[in-house]
Scaffold this motif. Structure first.
Motif, PDB file in Angstrom:
ATOM      1  N   HIS A  50       0.832  -1.205   0.000  1.00 33.98           N
ATOM      2  CA  HIS A  50       0.000   0.000   0.000  1.00 33.98           C
ATOM      3  C   HIS A  50       0.870   1.260   0.000  1.00 33.98           C
ATOM      4  O   HIS A  50       0.591   2.219  -0.737  1.00 33.98           O
ATOM      5  CB  HIS A  50      -0.913  -0.011   1.222  1.00 33.98           C
ATOM      6  CG  HIS A  50      -1.763   1.215   1.351  1.00 33.98           C
ATOM      7  ND1 HIS A  50      -2.891   1.440   0.582  1.00 33.98           N
ATOM      8  CD2 HIS A  50      -1.641   2.310   2.154  1.00 33.98           C
ATOM      9  CE1 HIS A  50      -3.421   2.599   0.899  1.00 33.98           C
ATOM     10  NE2 HIS A  50      -2.684   3.153   1.855  1.00 33.98           N
ATOM     11  N   LYS A  51       1.930   1.256   0.805  1.00 37.42           N
ATOM     12  CA  LYS A  51       2.810   2.422   0.871  1.00 37.42           C
ATOM     13  C   LYS A  51       3.514   2.657  -0.461  1.00 37.42           C
ATOM     14  O   LYS A  51       3.676   3.803  -0.901  1.00 37.42           O
ATOM     15  CB  LYS A  51       3.835   2.231   1.988  1.00 37.42           C
ATOM     16  CG  LYS A  51       3.232   2.264   3.382  1.00 37.42           C
ATOM     17  CD  LYS A  51       4.263   1.944   4.449  1.00 37.42           C
ATOM     18  CE  LYS A  51       3.632   1.934   5.830  1.00 37.42           C
ATOM     19  NZ  LYS A  51       4.597   1.534   6.888  1.00 37.42           N
ATOM     20  N   ILE A  52       3.932   1.577  -1.121  1.00 40.54           N
ATOM     21  CA  ILE A  52       4.617   1.713  -2.405  1.00 40.54           C
ATOM     22  C   ILE A  52       3.666   2.254  -3.463  1.00 40.54           C
ATOM     23  O   ILE A  52       4.010   3.164  -4.234  1.00 40.54           O
ATOM     24  CB  ILE A  52       5.217   0.358  -2.838  1.00 40.54           C
ATOM     25  CG1 ILE A  52       6.386  -0.008  -1.917  1.00 40.54           C
ATOM     26  CG2 ILE A  52       5.668   0.403  -4.292  1.00 40.54           C
ATOM     27  CD1 ILE A  52       6.963  -1.389  -2.174  1.00 40.54           C
ATOM     28  N   TYR A  53       2.444   1.714  -3.511  1.00 37.65           N
ATOM     29  CA  TYR A  53       1.473   2.190  -4.499  1.00 37.65           C
ATOM     30  C   TYR A  53       1.113   3.651  -4.248  1.00 37.65           C
ATOM     31  O   TYR A  53       0.901   4.425  -5.187  1.00 37.65           O
ATOM     32  CB  TYR A  53       0.218   1.315  -4.475  1.00 37.65           C
ATOM     33  CG  TYR A  53       0.289   0.148  -5.425  1.00 37.65           C
ATOM     34  CD1 TYR A  53      -0.377   0.167  -6.645  1.00 37.65           C
ATOM     35  CD2 TYR A  53       1.043  -0.987  -5.116  1.00 37.65           C
ATOM     36  CE1 TYR A  53      -0.307  -0.896  -7.524  1.00 37.65           C
ATOM     37  CE2 TYR A  53       1.128  -2.054  -5.985  1.00 37.65           C
ATOM     38  CZ  TYR A  53       0.447  -2.006  -7.193  1.00 37.65           C
ATOM     39  OH  TYR A  53       0.533  -3.058  -8.070  1.00 37.65           O
ATOM     40  N   PRO A 112       7.071   1.129 -10.753  1.00 35.97           N
ATOM     41  CA  PRO A 112       8.009   0.570 -11.736  1.00 35.97           C
ATOM     42  C   PRO A 112       7.956  -0.954 -11.764  1.00 35.97           C
ATOM     43  O   PRO A 112       7.730  -1.605 -10.740  1.00 35.97           O
ATOM     44  CB  PRO A 112       9.376   1.072 -11.241  1.00 35.97           C
ATOM     45  CG  PRO A 112       9.066   2.295 -10.442  1.00 35.97           C
ATOM     46  CD  PRO A 112       7.734   2.038  -9.803  1.00 35.97           C
ATOM     47  N   ALA A 113       8.186  -1.515 -12.941  1.00 29.58           N
ATOM     48  CA  ALA A 113       8.056  -2.960 -13.131  1.00 29.58           C
ATOM     49  C   ALA A 113       8.988  -3.743 -12.214  1.00 29.58           C
ATOM     50  O   ALA A 113       8.617  -4.796 -11.682  1.00 29.58           O
ATOM     51  CB  ALA A 113       8.324  -3.314 -14.594  1.00 29.58           C
ATOM     52  N   GLU A 114      10.218  -3.225 -12.010  1.00 29.72           N
ATOM     53  CA  GLU A 114      11.161  -3.971 -11.178  1.00 29.72           C
ATOM     54  C   GLU A 114      10.695  -4.033  -9.726  1.00 29.72           C
ATOM     55  O   GLU A 114      10.912  -5.038  -9.032  1.00 29.72           O
ATOM     56  CB  GLU A 114      12.563  -3.361 -11.254  1.00 29.72           C
ATOM     57  CG  GLU A 114      12.683  -1.914 -10.792  1.00 29.72           C
ATOM     58  CD  GLU A 114      12.430  -0.919 -11.909  1.00 29.72           C
ATOM     59  OE1 GLU A 114      12.820   0.258 -11.740  1.00 29.72           O
ATOM     60  OE2 GLU A 114      11.855  -1.320 -12.940  1.00 29.72           O
ATOM     61  N   LEU A 115      10.015  -2.971  -9.262  1.00 32.16           N
ATOM     62  CA  LEU A 115       9.477  -2.999  -7.909  1.00 32.16           C
ATOM     63  C   LEU A 115       8.316  -3.984  -7.802  1.00 32.16           C
ATOM     64  O   LEU A 115       8.152  -4.661  -6.782  1.00 32.16           O
ATOM     65  CB  LEU A 115       9.018  -1.602  -7.491  1.00 32.16           C
ATOM     66  CG  LEU A 115      10.043  -0.720  -6.774  1.00 32.16           C
ATOM     67  CD1 LEU A 115       9.418   0.611  -6.380  1.00 32.16           C
ATOM     68  CD2 LEU A 115      10.592  -1.426  -5.543  1.00 32.16           C
ATOM     69  N   LEU A 116       7.504  -4.059  -8.849  1.00 32.31           N
ATOM     70  CA  LEU A 116       6.408  -5.027  -8.850  1.00 32.31           C
ATOM     71  C   LEU A 116       6.945  -6.452  -8.771  1.00 32.31           C
ATOM     72  O   LEU A 116       6.378  -7.301  -8.070  1.00 32.31           O
ATOM     73  CB  LEU A 116       5.552  -4.851 -10.105  1.00 32.31           C
ATOM     74  CG  LEU A 116       4.725  -3.556 -10.194  1.00 32.31           C
ATOM     75  CD1 LEU A 116       4.010  -3.472 -11.538  1.00 32.31           C
ATOM     76  CD2 LEU A 116       3.714  -3.493  -9.053  1.00 32.31           C
ATOM     77  N   ASP A 117       8.040  -6.706  -9.493  1.00 35.18           N
ATOM     78  CA  ASP A 117       8.652  -8.037  -9.428  1.00 35.18           C
ATOM     79  C   ASP A 117       9.165  -8.327  -8.020  1.00 35.18           C
ATOM     80  O   ASP A 117       9.010  -9.443  -7.503  1.00 35.18           O
ATOM     81  CB  ASP A 117       9.798  -8.133 -10.436  1.00 35.18           C
ATOM     82  CG  ASP A 117       9.310  -8.114 -11.880  1.00 35.18           C
ATOM     83  OD1 ASP A 117       8.119  -8.414 -12.102  1.00 35.18           O
ATOM     84  OD2 ASP A 117      10.117  -7.788 -12.771  1.00 35.18           O
TER      85      ASP A 117
END
Length: 259
Positions: A182-185, A193-198
């Motif tokens: 939640h904090k990242i979103y 960023p895609a790398e954070l989603l991974d």
């Protein structure tokens, strides 16, 4: 739900604002609407508190780590009404938005989440409207939790009303991951960023593995057992004499909604 009226003024099509008395009426109606959901939330909280006290007083194991709750703020509710293009009247909002009141139960282990769902669902005055089992079938990003819409009666001076409350059941590891996600979103305004989603997905897998390992250790200490999937244990010795109803498939309680 009162909204500003529109009318033609002279030759211009200008909005006509609500009068002070109409504004007060709209405010009072909205506050009463949210009050009903707050009372429904408190009914669920009372049921959880009773179960927690029973486990603490009569049994040697308490599956409830902590409980949090909230009623959507007026701004949050209005934003959701607009996003979903719901008619701005109380009947439509009641029908289409079922998470106005929410309770989150954080448990020690996955089996505890299912057990607490069963204990609430088995109560005579609770109606299970919908279930989303993200523990058995996590979201693509790794999110895991058991969501249930529980309808509970509230008795006012004017009579009985039935209030839906969203109840989430999750483990400590699931809750920690969801809080970080939640904090990242929020930080990236949902454009992560895609790398954070991974990395988030990897972290979710690690949290799930931790849940499995910690529950296995817990059962090795209290009795032998082999964990098989979400909420199912084969050959396990009960950890206490706490009441544990046979867990029927969730489909017997309510339709399981697609993610």
């Amino acid at each position: 739900m009162a909204t500003p009226r529109s009318a033609a003024a002279d030759s211009d099509d200008l909005p006509v604002l609500l009068s002070p008395s109409e504004l007060r009426t709209a405010r009072d109606e909205f506050q009463q609407f949210l009050m009903e959901y707050r009372f429904g939330m408190q009914e669920i909280e009372t049921k959880i508190a009773i179960l927690r006290d029973e486990f603490l007083q009569l049994h040697d194991y308490n599956p409830i780590e902590h409980v949090s709750s909230r009623v959507k703020s007026p701004d949050s509710l209005v934003d959701k009404i607009r996003r979903r293009e719901i008619s701005q009247d109380f009947a439509s909002v009641r029908e289409h938005i079922t998470d106005i009141a929410g309770v989150r139960i954080t448990c020690s282990f996955v089996t505890d989440a299912y057990r607490l769902f069963d204990l609430l669902a088995a109560q005579d005055d609770i109606t299970v409207l919908h279930v989303k089992d993200y523990i058995a079938e996590p979201k693509a990003n790794g999110y895991k939790s058991l969501h249930a819409i529980l309808q509970v009666p509230v008795f006012l001076s004017t009579g009985r009303i039935d209030v839906p409350v969203e109840v989430q059941f999750r483990t400590i590891a699931m809750d920690f991951w969801a809080s970080l996600e939640h904090k990242i979103y929020y930080k990236y305004d949902r454009r992560v960023p895609a790398e954070l989603l991974d990395d988030l997905k990897d972290a979710a897998d690690t949290a799930a593995e931790l849940d499995t390992r910690m529950e296995r250790l817990h059962r090795e200490i209290r009795g032998s057992g082999e964990i098989r999937g979400s909420g199912e244990v084969r050959g396990a010795v009960e950890e206490s004499d706490a009441p544990r109803p046979a867990r029927p498939p969730i489909l017997r309680h309510a339709p399981v909604l697609d993610a």
